[in-house]
Design an enzyme around this catalytic site. Sequence first.
Site, PDB file in Angstrom:
ATOM      1  N   GLN A  63      66.017  18.420  19.237  1.00 22.55           N
ATOM      2  CA  GLN A  63      65.503  17.265  19.973  1.00 22.55           C
ATOM      3  C   GLN A  63      66.515  16.719  20.971  1.00 22.55           C
ATOM      4  OE1 GLN A  63      65.355  15.010  16.115  1.00 22.55           O
ATOM      5  NE2 GLN A  63      65.940  13.282  17.418  1.00 22.55           N
ATOM      6  N   CYS A  69      62.270  12.795  16.653  1.00 23.08           N
ATOM      7  CA  CYS A  69      62.281  13.574  15.414  1.00 23.08           C
ATOM      8  C   CYS A  69      60.916  13.643  14.750  1.00 23.08           C
ATOM      9  CB  CYS A  69      63.305  13.002  14.449  1.00 23.08           C
ATOM     10  SG  CYS A  69      63.037  11.264  14.041  1.00 23.08           S
ATOM     11  N   HIS A 363      64.627   8.602  10.393  1.00 25.94           N
ATOM     12  CA  HIS A 363      64.556   9.987  10.867  1.00 25.94           C
ATOM     13  C   HIS A 363      63.463  10.727  10.102  1.00 25.94           C
ATOM     14  CE1 HIS A 363      66.128  13.495  12.903  1.00 25.94           C
ATOM     15  NE2 HIS A 363      66.451  14.126  11.785  1.00 25.94           N
ATOM     16  N   ASN A 384      65.825  20.452   9.889  1.00 26.69           N
ATOM     17  CA  ASN A 384      66.126  19.362  10.814  1.00 26.69           C
ATOM     18  C   ASN A 384      65.746  19.780  12.235  1.00 26.69           C
ATOM     19  OD1 ASN A 384      67.090  16.911  11.754  1.00 26.69           O
ATOM     20  ND2 ASN A 384      69.025  17.046  10.659  1.00 26.69           N
TER      21      ASN A 384
END
Length: 442
Positions: A63, A69, A363, A384
């Site tokens: 990102q 996110c 997040h 992630n």
Amino acid sequence: MAEIKNELTAKFAADFKDNKKQQVVQNAVTKNGISNSAENLAAQSNNVPVFSIDLKTGNVANQKQSGRCWMFAALNTFRHKILDHFDLKDFELSQNYTNFWDKYEKSNYFYENILATADQEVTSRKVAFLLATPQQDGGQWDMMVSLFNKYGVVPKAAMPESSNSSNSRDLNNYLNKKLRKDAATLRQLVADGASESDIQTKRETMLQEVYNLLAISLGTPPTVFDFEYRDEEKEYHIDRDLTPKSFYDKYVGVDLDNYVSIINAPTEDKPYNKSYTVEMLGNVVGGKQVKYLNADMESFKKLAIAQLEQGESVWFGCDVGQSSNRQGGIMALDVYDMNELFDVDFTTTKAQRLDYGESLMTHAMVLTGVDIVDGKSTKWKVENSWGDKVGDKGFFVASDAWMDEYTYQIVVRKDLLTDEQLAAYEKEPTVLAPWDPMGALA
């Protein structure tokens, strides 16, 4: 009021100087920094990235310098299905496309809330809350559902990243400048008794300017495109004249009505097995209401495991900065020993952290695996969206204890819920204040 006397400070300084341990710690911390000095190497051996349930995924996305996110995580859950169903080695959906429509819709949602509160003083808590951040990169799962339902999705090749999607600071800055100015104009029109027609005309002019600003910054969203790719067998495919909606239906095909958000908020004001929503939280006017079922942590993790066991990854929201080693990709309560470093007890309960502003969801990522030992989860595999230079090629490990303390939300299929849970979710939700921690945007 209790004033600090100079004599008291002098005593503190003398006590510190006489403490040899603290003198040694001071040397280490001033030279190496707080986190590096408190790092607990045992956390690495306790969180080896090997899992009994480990779903197949492609490479991690990035990102970059943006707060998207929640968007990356949602699109990654779709990407996993596409990789599997169409035999692709790697593939990404366009985060920039979804980002364009999110900011467009958030601007209109802001106008709606500004008009709805136009009878309140600008210093009222609700108006001040709106003006503090008219829009931002973050969001909630149900906000993403509203975007997918209205605008579909496109491959990344159809609308690649732009400089301003990858680094969103300037775009957010100038879009928020415009929205605050527009808020002043709309509130003045209401104060002057302008007609609904005049207000709507002005609002449409403002939206045209928003669209122009976004198109200049992010590019123009495609309406029709071709999708071409080679599968793992090197066979070429092309699908012509797709729309974002037809692409979603054909290549993603997820019925978003079958998914619900489960939260874990152990505060007194939110009893378990009740549904909740948050006032003024959303992006698409007329879109899906943001709604949660609050569940105890045992039930929460049981639902996540059930979905993973059936081969489906899980969108989740957490406070990623707490007890987290970004470079090593480890999230564990013992990753740093701050209590020993400072000789201060920093321990608080999850409820206290929520009530006193110490923690909230910051997040969103994707659960792609879990390690089950003797029927209990011990650690979790996390995809992630910070690129492959951190963690294990971009994947993190979260200890089970860390999940208990710092994970706040998951998205799972309705059929995994018990009848009691589903009935509780379907009830009219309790409305939380706009600034409630459960309204935080990942």
